[in-house]
Scaffold this active site. Structure first.
Site, mmCIF file in Angstrom:
data_model
loop_
_atom_site.group_PDB
_atom_site.id
_atom_site.type_symbol
_atom_site.label_atom_id
_atom_site.label_comp_id
_atom_site.label_asym_id
_atom_site.label_seq_id
_atom_site.Cartn_x
_atom_site.Cartn_y
_atom_site.Cartn_z
ATOM 1 N N HIS A 190 -13.822 -53.647 -25.507
ATOM 2 C CA HIS A 190 -13.464 -54.516 -26.627
ATOM 3 C C HIS A 190 -14.007 -53.967 -27.942
ATOM 4 C CE1 HIS A 190 -11.885 -58.098 -24.399
ATOM 5 N NE2 HIS A 190 -12.318 -57.322 -23.433
ATOM 6 N N TRP A 199 -6.670 -51.256 -20.587
ATOM 7 C CA TRP A 199 -5.756 -51.090 -21.719
ATOM 8 C C TRP A 199 -6.141 -49.919 -22.611
ATOM 9 C CZ3 TRP A 199 -1.167 -50.885 -22.839
ATOM 10 C CH2 TRP A 199 -0.661 -50.960 -24.142
ATOM 11 N N ASN A 200 -7.459 -49.694 -22.790
ATOM 12 C CA ASN A 200 -7.847 -48.557 -23.637
ATOM 13 C C ASN A 200 -7.461 -47.242 -22.983
ATOM 14 O OD1 ASN A 200 -9.297 -49.940 -25.881
ATOM 15 N ND2 ASN A 200 -10.479 -50.716 -24.150
ATOM 16 N N ASP A 232 -12.321 -60.930 -32.109
ATOM 17 C CA ASP A 232 -11.717 -60.683 -30.804
ATOM 18 C C ASP A 232 -11.193 -62.020 -30.289
ATOM 19 O OD1 ASP A 232 -11.468 -60.428 -27.894
ATOM 20 O OD2 ASP A 232 -12.485 -58.502 -28.128
HETATM 21 C C1 UDX Z 1 -12.020 -53.483 -19.420
HETATM 22 C C2 UDX Z 1 -10.989 -54.005 -18.430
HETATM 23 O O1 UDX Z 1 -11.293 -53.464 -17.155
HETATM 24 C C3 UDX Z 1 -9.623 -53.614 -18.876
HETATM 25 O O2 UDX Z 1 -8.675 -53.995 -17.924
HETATM 26 C C4 UDX Z 1 -9.307 -54.207 -20.210
HETATM 27 O O3 UDX Z 1 -8.021 -53.811 -20.634
HETATM 28 C C5 UDX Z 1 -10.369 -53.780 -21.223
HETATM 29 O O4 UDX Z 1 -11.672 -54.048 -20.711
HETATM 30 P P1 UDX Z 1 -12.664 -50.875 -19.039
HETATM 31 O O5 UDX Z 1 -12.989 -50.795 -17.589
HETATM 32 O O6 UDX Z 1 -13.768 -50.720 -19.984
HETATM 33 O O7 UDX Z 1 -11.838 -52.124 -19.481
HETATM 34 O O8 UDX Z 1 -11.476 -49.790 -19.251
HETATM 35 P P2 UDX Z 1 -10.725 -49.342 -20.537
HETATM 36 O O9 UDX Z 1 -10.076 -50.459 -21.273
HETATM 37 O O10 UDX Z 1 -9.820 -48.272 -20.099
HETATM 38 O O11 UDX Z 1 -11.862 -48.761 -21.466
HETATM 39 C C6 UDX Z 1 -12.718 -47.757 -21.042
HETATM 40 C C7 UDX Z 1 -13.144 -46.978 -22.247
HETATM 41 O O12 UDX Z 1 -14.240 -46.174 -21.874
HETATM 42 C C8 UDX Z 1 -12.036 -46.055 -22.755
HETATM 43 O O13 UDX Z 1 -12.013 -46.088 -24.158
HETATM 44 C C9 UDX Z 1 -12.482 -44.683 -22.266
HETATM 45 O O14 UDX Z 1 -12.111 -43.626 -23.126
HETATM 46 C C10 UDX Z 1 -13.971 -44.830 -22.223
HETATM 47 N N1 UDX Z 1 -14.541 -43.951 -21.190
HETATM 48 C C11 UDX Z 1 -14.388 -44.233 -19.866
HETATM 49 C C12 UDX Z 1 -15.209 -42.841 -21.597
HETATM 50 O O15 UDX Z 1 -15.324 -42.560 -22.798
HETATM 51 N N2 UDX Z 1 -15.757 -42.054 -20.658
HETATM 52 C C13 UDX Z 1 -15.643 -42.277 -19.338
HETATM 53 O O16 UDX Z 1 -16.185 -41.491 -18.552
HETATM 54 C C14 UDX Z 1 -14.917 -43.417 -18.922
#
Ligand code: UDX
Length: 452
Positions: A21, A350-351, A113
């Site tokens: 977020h 989503w990210n 948010d």
């Molecule tokens: C959570 C929820 O799981 C997701 O469904 C919702 O859309 C947003 O919140 P998360 O597990 O944090 O998400 O996944 P994501 O939204 O993909 O965000 C992960 C972030 O961490 C991305 O920006 C990614 O680039 C970053 N990341 C992940 C890294 O920089 N390094 C890593 O090794 C793994």
């Protein structure tokens, strides 16, 4: 961007305390800074301690969620947390606004948010604008909105879910909170609550871009006339490259550069990048299947297994072998933009989804939780930039299913088409945030409206 009195427009950007977020809100804030807006980023005191590397041109303040030493105790219910957060958060956010006014920089707008709809009441109390920022994808928001307006119920009774402008959704495409509703309704209730006062918001901003999902966006704009897409909120250095001050900001404490050297030695498009996000733990059985599937695919792979998950790796699985490298964290955007990466095995947060789209990397979609299944549906069936492996009755993706998808994506004609589609979407994402692009225009319209 100056107001009539010659002062810059001042926005408080209120981020929910979770990495998925806060990172997009920091990126959006950088776009606002670029338009001459003064930005004060606000998050909770406890979460704020883990942040580092802010853009120097941004101010930073904290509020209390009532748990300044962390949310201790496994038993703490989400409903209790949210109630306490709404109450303490409103009080302490008001204090932040008062502090800004005293310092000569009164706030013009709170961009909050959407998980914290109470922030709009604070904006109203101060007579300033309130803009809800949706961190999740618009189709997913539309699903929750239909629960809010009574057009959809949990638990699901129908086999196929029909929502205007969305493809037919089956249960496996729905946000997971519908399927877990009977065990724990709190998550779905929280997500539906985002829309409790949405009609009163001055703006509703969404981290997506118009060209990605025109139909649902046009439909939404009729319901909420002040709805605008402003994404993808990912660093400009990976998109339009127009913003100067563009180092990585946010949660960076787990940096690992080892993998960049490793990638440098691999051929173009030859590596599978694998990550299941920052939050949700995987079943040990699922980790085992992924491990053996990657090993037996015969491909190079770079796999992020968070430190908290490492003990679940099979004992006979090498973390650093001729073919594969396992790291506890990496700079995902740098990895995805590396030419050696040919495919992203992702949980479809989503990210991560937006990052894959923006960098033109095709995906193998392995959704686990929350909005991820709906994102997977779009990645595979709507945008056609990925493949989704089958899962068994225990919802485990077996190693053979993963291997089949890897083969299909890397070797078949369908894989070629998918790669072509991924490049098309990448170009659309870049255009959206470039000068004159859909998201860029929306950001400028939003900022102009705050000049008074
Ligand atoms: C959570 C929820 O799981 C997701 O469904 C919702 O859309 C947003 O919140 P998360 O597990 O944090 O998400 O996944 P994501 O939204 O993909 O965000 C992960 C972030 O961490 C991305 O920006 C990614 O680039 C970053 N990341 C992940 C890294 O920089 N390094 C890593 O090794 C793994």
């Amino acid at each position: 961007m100056e107001k009539e009195n010659g002062k810059a427009v001042h926005c408080v950007v209120l981020a929910y305390p979770a990495q998925g977020h806060i990172n997009p809100m920091i990126q959006f804030s950088k776009r606002l800074l670029h338009e001459g807006v003064k930005v004060t980023l606000v998050t909770t005191l406890f979460y704020g301690k883990s942040l580092e590397n802010f853009p120097p041109s941004m101010s930073f303040e904290t509020i209390s969620d009532g748990f300044d030493n962390g949310r201790h105790g496994e038993g703490l219910k989400l409903t209790v947390y949210n109630e306490v957060f709404a109450q303490r958060g409103s009080q302490t956010l008001s204090e932040v606004l008062e502090k800004c006014a005293i310092s000569g920089y009164p706030v013009d707008c709170i961009i909050y948010d959407s998980f914290m709809p109470w922030a709009l009441d604070v904006a109203k109390k101060f007579g300033i604008a309130g803009a809800s920022y949706l961190t999740q994808n618009m189709p997913v928001n539309s699903v929750y909105y239909h629960v809010h307006i009574g057009k959809l119920r949990a638990p699901l009774t129908e086999d196929e879910i029909l929502i205007p402008m969305l493809p037919k959704l089956q249960h496996r495409d729905m946000p997971s909170f519908f399927l877990s509703y009977q065990e724990d309704p709190a998550f779905l209730e929280m997500l539906v609550e985002q829309f409790s006062n949405i009609h009163e918001a001055d703006w509703v901003l969404c981290n997506a871009f118009y060209e990605l999902e025109k139909e649902v966006i046009d439909w939404t704009t009729k319901i909420w006339p002040k709805f605008r897409t402003i994404g993808p909120s990912i660093p400009s250095m990976f998109l339009d490259k127009r913003l100067k001050d563009d180092e990585e900001y946010g949660v960076t404490q787990f940096k690992s550069e080892e993998c960049m050297d490793w990638l440098d030695k691999k051929a173009k498009g030859s590596v599978l990048y694998v990550s299941f996000g920052s939050l949700v733990p995987l079943d040990e059985e699922q980790i085992r299947e992924v491990a053996y599937g990657l090993r037996d695919s015969g491909r190079y792979f770079l796999w992020v297994v968070r430190a908290s998950e490492e003990a679940k790796l099979p004992k006979d699985f090498a973390k650093n072998s001729e073919k594969g490298l396992v790291v506890t964290w990496c700079s995902q955007l740098k990895v995805l933009s590396h030419e050696a990466v040919g495919c992203f095995v992702t949980h479809c947060g989503w990210n991560s989804t937006l990052e894959a789209l923006s960098l033109g990397v095709p995906v193998i979609a392995v959704p686990q939780w929350s909005d991820q299944a709906t994102n997977a549906k779009y990645l595979v069936d709507v945008w056609k930039v990925g493949i989704r492996p089958v899962v068994d009755e225990k919802k485990i993706m077996r190693k053979e299913a993963l291997e089949d998808c890897i083969k299909e994506l890397m070797e078949s004609d369908k894989g070629k088409e998918i790669r072509i589609n991924a490049v098309k979407l990448k170009n659309l994402a870049i255009e959206a945030v470039s000068e004159g692009g859909s998201s860029n225009k929306n950001i400028i319209e939003f900022v102009n409206s705050l000049k008074g």
